[in-house]
Design a protein around this motif. Sequence first.
Motif: not given
Lengths: 114, 116
Positions: A31-32, A36, A46, A49, A51, A93, A95, A100, A102, B98-105
């Motif tokens: 979903s994400y 980069y 980055f 992005d 979603r 992403s 899961y 999560n 990447l 850390q969320g379920d939908s992903g986050n910027t690294l």
Amino acid sequence: GEKVEQHESTLSVREGDSAVINCTYTDTASSYFPWYKQEAGKGLHFVIDIRSNVDRKQSQRLIVLLDKKAKRFSLHITATQPEDSAIYFCAASYYGGSGNKLIFGTGTLLSVKP
Amino acid sequence: NAGVIQTPRHKVTGKGQEATLWCEPISGHSAVFWYRQTIVQGLEFLTYFRNQAPIDDSGMPKERFSAQMPNQSHSTLKIQSTQPQDSAVYLCASSPRQGDSGNTLYFGEGSRLIVV
């Protein structure tokens, strides 16, 4: 697990033209989708992005498109400049049951020629 | 904000020796990730920590690789009995939550390991 395929390994454009980099993914639950940029000898930075709740996002000269049905997303760089030259990585992403992470594509070396 | 700091930037080690790589995440970030980058394999996920706890080490070669995060300000990746195929750039990244939908690294500059 998730696999991300980045279709262009190299891309060369003239300054001012547009560049398009395409990626596909396998996991419908992803979903994400970030992008980069990596310059020589540096880490990844980055750039933009998207979603899964939208199909288009723009930030200045960068546009990301997402086609969930085709499991495909793309980065469009408009009015390219020499400083856009770098390796670009797409990611999705995944899961994996415990959180999560990447998964990255293999990278596209973009060269913008003056 | 200094960003993610990785040391050493370059390390040359003899085959069979041990190599330890350090990562200092951005202050306040709760997740730390390790990736390995090679020309052949690209960017491979190794392991990650959330709030210092190991969450997923599915990418770690089981026998010689280990990672720890003893406190919120640093993580280490240790490779025992290094082999030439361990030569790579090891990238550390941190994420604010850390969320379920992903986050910027946010990535460090990497540690280039060469095993001779």
